[in-house]
Design an enzyme around this catalytic site. Structure first.
Site, mmCIF file in Angstrom:
data_model
loop_
_atom_site.group_PDB
_atom_site.id
_atom_site.type_symbol
_atom_site.label_atom_id
_atom_site.label_comp_id
_atom_site.label_asym_id
_atom_site.label_seq_id
_atom_site.Cartn_x
_atom_site.Cartn_y
_atom_site.Cartn_z
ATOM 1 C CB ALA A 117 -63.565 -171.320 -5.842
ATOM 2 C CB THR A 118 -65.044 -172.680 -11.173
ATOM 3 O OG1 THR A 118 -63.792 -173.173 -11.602
ATOM 4 C CG2 THR A 118 -65.054 -171.169 -11.359
ATOM 5 C CB THR A 119 -67.581 -175.858 -11.773
ATOM 6 O OG1 THR A 119 -66.745 -175.140 -12.668
ATOM 7 C CG2 THR A 119 -69.006 -175.885 -12.270
#
Length: 280
Positions: free
Chosen positions: A53-55
């Protein structure tokens, strides 16, 4: 007889004996295998086995803090999820966002929520914002073994400080490293994840002291748009599927999530501005 119970219908003594106000410490004593960082992992690096997962971005204001996260999770060069939610309330006055291994991060976030609830029920008082950040740092440190095998989780923590002595300093932001190092951000904003470099570059140009919550929310959405423009792991606003960033606030009134209509309107404002000046 249920598994783990001493006799039919009765809990073991460990559940009824007064002890620590830390739920994580309680699990360490009673069922350490339930902690994310205590599970046995196969040898070698495992970073590509789970979605990442990002951001996440966070901005402090005179009224509190704003935290926003994009909705994309990736596995290598593949999009694993287009609508994952990475920003959540930790308790009534604080927020947590996760970057890194998505499954471990979500589990860590839920455990942190229980940790804060457990402390409040046992002690009859809410932890200070510094205390919450320190508890989270300890939980990250306990996941170091998994992090060294590629299953790292890096959270971003922010909240409204009920004990703040200066009215304009009620919004505070804390970042961490994979070893549990704790760092307070005094510049007014921060970001984590693969798109953080681009998000912080965007915020560096636009952030100013004295921002209101609405302005900060718009700025957070714009920073995520800039991150998505240069980082393939960060998802931009998806107007076709109507998937927009998760934006939450923590103020004196508590935590609140902006509605999809509100975030959609902010995203459309950014898109309209970039259509007039694509290179901006």
């Amino acid at each position: 007889m249920s598994a783990g119970l001493g006799s039919p219908g009765r809990l073991p003594a460990s559940f009824t004996t007064p002890g620590t106000s830390s739920f994580t410490d309680f699990l360490t004593q009673v069922a350490p295998e339930l902690l994310p960082g205590r599970r046995t992992l196969p040898a070698g690096m495992n970073a590509d086995l789970a979605p990442h997962a990002t951001t996440i971005v966070a901005i402090s204001t005179n009224e509190g803090v704003v935290m926003a996260g994009d909705r994309r999770a990736t596995m290598g060069n593949l999009i694993a999820s287009r609508d994952i939610e990475k920003v959540h309330p930790a308790d009534p006055y604080s927020l947590i966002g996760i970057a890194g291994t998505a499954g471990v991060g979500i589990e860590l976030m839920r455990l942190f929520q229980v940790e804060l609830q457990h402390y409040e029920k046992i002690e009859g008082a809410m932890l200070s914002l510094d205390g919450k950040a320190n508890r989270l740092a300890t939980m990250i440190r306990q996941n170091l073994g998994a992090a060294m095998q590629g299953l790292a989780v890096i959270p971003l923590f922010a909240g409204f400080d009920l004990d703040a002595k200066t009215p304009g300093k009620v919004g505070r932001i804390f970042s961490f490293d994979i070893a549990g190092g704790l760092y307070e951000e005094h510049g007014g904003y921060d970001a984590i994840g693969s798109g953080s470099l681009f998000a912080k570059s965007s915020l560096k140009k636009r952030y100013k002291q004295g921002l209101g919550i609405a302005e900060a929310a718009q700025l957070a959405v714009e920073a995520l748009f800039d991150a998505a423009d240069d980082d393939t792991a960060t998802g931009g606003p998806d107007v076709i599927r109507k998937i927009f960033p998760v934006v939450m606030t923590a103020t004196a009134e508590g935590t609140q999530r902006l509605t999809d209509d509100e975030t959609a309107a902010m995203a459309q404002t950014v898109i309209a501005a970039r259509a007039l000046q694509p290179g901006a």
